[in-house]
Design a protein around this motif. Structure first.
Motif, PDB file in Angstrom:
ATOM      1  N   GLY A   1      -7.305  -1.037 -40.110  1.00  0.00           N
ATOM      2  CA  GLY A   1      -8.322  -1.219 -39.076  1.00  0.00           C
ATOM      3  C   GLY A   1      -9.636  -1.760 -39.579  1.00  0.00           C
ATOM      4  O   GLY A   1     -10.644  -1.731 -38.842  1.00  0.00           O
ATOM      5  N   ASN A   2      -9.673  -2.287 -40.816  1.00  0.00           N
ATOM      6  CA  ASN A   2     -10.895  -2.875 -41.360  1.00  0.00           C
ATOM      7  C   ASN A   2     -10.939  -4.373 -41.075  1.00  0.00           C
ATOM      8  O   ASN A   2      -9.900  -5.033 -40.997  1.00  0.00           O
ATOM      9  N   LEU A   3     -12.147  -4.910 -40.964  1.00  0.00           N
ATOM     10  CA  LEU A   3     -12.338  -6.340 -40.697  1.00  0.00           C
ATOM     11  C   LEU A   3     -12.430  -7.116 -42.007  1.00  0.00           C
ATOM     12  O   LEU A   3     -13.181  -6.739 -42.917  1.00  0.00           O
ATOM     13  N   LEU A   4     -11.659  -8.215 -42.090  1.00  0.00           N
ATOM     14  CA  LEU A   4     -11.736  -9.124 -43.227  1.00  0.00           C
ATOM     15  C   LEU A   4     -12.248 -10.473 -42.740  1.00  0.00           C
ATOM     16  O   LEU A   4     -11.888 -10.926 -41.646  1.00  0.00           O
ATOM     17  N   GLN A   5     -13.060 -11.152 -43.557  1.00  0.00           N
ATOM     18  CA  GLN A   5     -13.611 -12.464 -43.215  1.00  0.00           C
ATOM     19  C   GLN A   5     -13.481 -13.417 -44.402  1.00  0.00           C
ATOM     20  O   GLN A   5     -13.495 -13.000 -45.566  1.00  0.00           O
ATOM     21  N   TRP A   6     -13.393 -14.710 -44.085  1.00  0.00           N
ATOM     22  CA  TRP A   6     -13.361 -15.757 -45.104  1.00  0.00           C
ATOM     23  C   TRP A   6     -13.699 -17.087 -44.460  1.00  0.00           C
ATOM     24  O   TRP A   6     -13.860 -17.194 -43.252  1.00  0.00           O
TER      25      TRP A   6
END
Length: 588
Positions: A174-179
């Motif tokens: 449930g964690n947000l990842l960005q790139w």
């Protein structure tokens, strides 16, 4: 063959008889008696011809013997095959595997694809790589066919959203990842940014990310890592009683007003500048979703609302669409500058920009913007057919909208009663079709009236389990800014827990629309105006087992499987069309 002396003897006998008769007759009679000599000459000619033909036949027989490597033809009248005709190629016998599982891999590409999706979960992506989104570790401008993003190998995701310049995903925890370059030019791999919120779904605008948690809370944060570091950081509670601290990044919490005790946000979606929030009570709210723009094309669905007359408070506060009170809204979708929603009774409402006919109404220069939810006249699409339509899902993206419809045959005055109760599943599209996004085999600039997609409509199959014919519906549809992917709800078989002798197969998935950035995954750059298949995702593994045979990609529906780490999970493959790019991922 006649002896060499045969012909002269016949000639001398005929001459003797002719001379005897000639001596007994006078002038004119001699000319009559010459006829036997003429007959003799004809017989001689016939015998010579027969001899020539017999010799020629013998020579031909010998020639054929040598020309065919000593093998005589079955008949003297048989024709030789043309010189340019290829030899008949018989299919080589497929080698058997070492066990039954290998035999199933050899026999069925679908079985192999399903097994690989369980053994190697992850993310495949293709399309524009200008923002290092579909291939973070590559400098290539385009990824022509789906390629694995190595960071996600073996990982399951809850959701993923892709823009040309940034990507966002929710991991299994449930964690947000960005790139991507819009997040940070210094980061080449997905990075966890918002932790511990138990996010379940995402929506993205042109510069912000919205995340919905399992508890119904909505979080809004900027895409840029620099803005996350410099913006206002809210206070967060700690597991230690009476202790709180500031969040490591900047974000906002979005809460609609007048929510009842048991009511919470159950679904979110976003365009470039606006977002929709749907509650568990069927109420609909809209809000500004971009950092530097307030929606001005009617996409909020609030009549006359603008920056100048907005209510007091933050510009991004949600606004309830009071005109839809009394309708239990159950499905929502956002295009770039328009919105389309459906209620639990299958009615559809649309609002926002309509310059391409994306609202389902004919374009009018005097009313290019519709700022109040308007009901689509769906029954007109089935005029004279004795069918009653009910919308089962809506989808939108760019300047296009899509509807899936269950049309039920009813008795009418002009019908003979046959087929009453039969359901036909149809898919309609409207909006911009110049890139082929309408999927109806046409290149249309503006399509105001929803048009049926023939290859996704009125399809049926036989369900062997229930011994009945059923309509083939769409399991899901994902719309990017110019292209579309649809998963068909055809009967699938993925008996994950019972593998003895069974062959697994998945569901058909098709792609169409704009392809200038290779976002369709076909390996070519031409736009496609009708739904089409692509090759299997892992072509290397496919060819190692099955050679160079051509097969189509089949997506794996939800199944309960045991992963390599021993965990038993319920997972499926999903497709997500973004802005000029596409992702196919293993979802929980």
């Amino acid at each position: 063959m006649l002896p060499k002396t045969g012909v002269p003897k016949l000639a001398r006998a005929a001459s003797t008889r002719a001379s005897t008769r000639a001596s007994m007759q006078s002038g004119s009679q001699a000319r009559v008696l010459a006829a036997p000599a003429y007959a003799a000459r004809r017989q001689q000619h016939f015998l010579r011809s027969l001899a020539v033909i017999t010799a020629a036949a013998g020579i031909a027989t010998v020639s054929q013997y040598y020309l065919h490597d000593g093998r005589l033809l079955n008949s003297a009248l048989a024709e030789a095959p043309p010189a340019d005709q290829p030899d008949i190629q018989f299919e080589k016998r497929r080698k058997r595997g070492a066990n039954k599982e290998e035999d199933r891999d050899l026999a069925s590409s679908q079985h192999l694809q399903v097994k690989k999706s369980w053994e190697n979960p992850g993310v495949y992506a293709c399309g524009s790589n200008a923002g290092k989104v579909v291939a973070p570790d590559s400098d290539a401008s385009f990824i022509k066919t789906p390629r694995r993003i190595s960071f996600f190998d073996g990982k399951l995701l809850r959701d993923i959203k892709l823009d040309t310049k940034f990507g966002a995903a929710i991991d299994e925890q449930g964690n947000l990842l960005q790139w991507g370059v819009d997040y940070s030019t210094d980061t080449t791999q997905p990075t966890v940014t918002l932790k511990g919120k138990d996010l379940v779904s995402l929506a993205i605008s042109k510069d912000r990310i919205l995340g919905l948690s399992s508890s119904g809370k909505v979080y809004s944060l900027p895409v840029s890592a620099a803005d996350q570091a410099s913006g206002t950081k809210p206070s967060e509670s700690s597991w230690i009683p009476f202790w709180s601290s500031s969040s490591p990044i900047s974000y906002r919490t979005i809460t609609p007003s007048d929510m009842s005790y048991s009511e919470k946000v159950s679904s979110i979606d976003s365009g470039l500048e606006h977002a929709l929030l749907l509650t568990s009570k069927g109420r609909l709210f809209s809000m500004a979703a971009a950092t530097d723009a307030f929606p001005t094309r009617g996409q909020l669905g609030v009549p006359g609302l603008s920056w100048d007359n907005k209510p007091s408070g933050p510009y991004y506060q949600p606004h309830e669409l009071t005109t839809l009170r009394g309708f239990n809204i159950s499905k929502i979708a956002c295009g770039d500058f328009h919105s389309i929603v459906a209620d639990s009774d299958g009615r559809v409402f649309a609002f926002g920009n309509n310059t391409s006919g994306q609202l389902g109404f004919d374009y009018n220069t005097e009313s290019a913007v519709v700022d109040t939810p308007a009901l689509l006249p769906l029954q007109k699409l089935y005029a004279g057919s004795s069918q009653v339509p009910v919308v089962t899902s809506v989808a939108a993206g760019g300047a296009n909208s899509f509807l899936t419809v269950d049309a039920t045959k009813v008795a009418s005055r002009n019908s003979d009663g046959r087929g009453v109760g039969r359901v036909s599943a149809d898919t309609f599209a409207c909006g911009a079709g110049i890139y082929g996004t309408l999927g109806n085999n046409r290149w249309t600039h503006v399509q105001g009236t929803p048009t049926k997609i023939p290859s996704l409509s009125s399809l049926f199959e036989y369900d062997e389990t229930n011994n009945t014919v059923i309509p083939i519906r769409l399991a899901s549809i994902s719309v990017g800014n110019k292209h579309v992917a649809a998963v068909m709800s055809n009967v699938a078989h993925t008996g994950a827990l019972n593998t003895d002798g069974e062959t697994w197969w998945g569901r058909d998935i098709v792609f169409w629309g704009g392809n200038e950035n290779y976002q369709l995954g076909t390996g070519k750059r031409n736009n496609v105006n009708t739904p089409t298949y692509i090759q299997p995702l892992d072509q290397v593994a496919e060819r190692k087992v099955r050679g160079k045979e051509e097969h189509r990609f089949q997506i794996t529906p939800r199944s309960t499987v045991r992963l390599a780490d021993g965990r038993k999970v319920s997972m499926e493959q999903r497709v997500e069309c973004g802005r000029d790019c596409t992702a196919i991922y293993s979802g929980v």
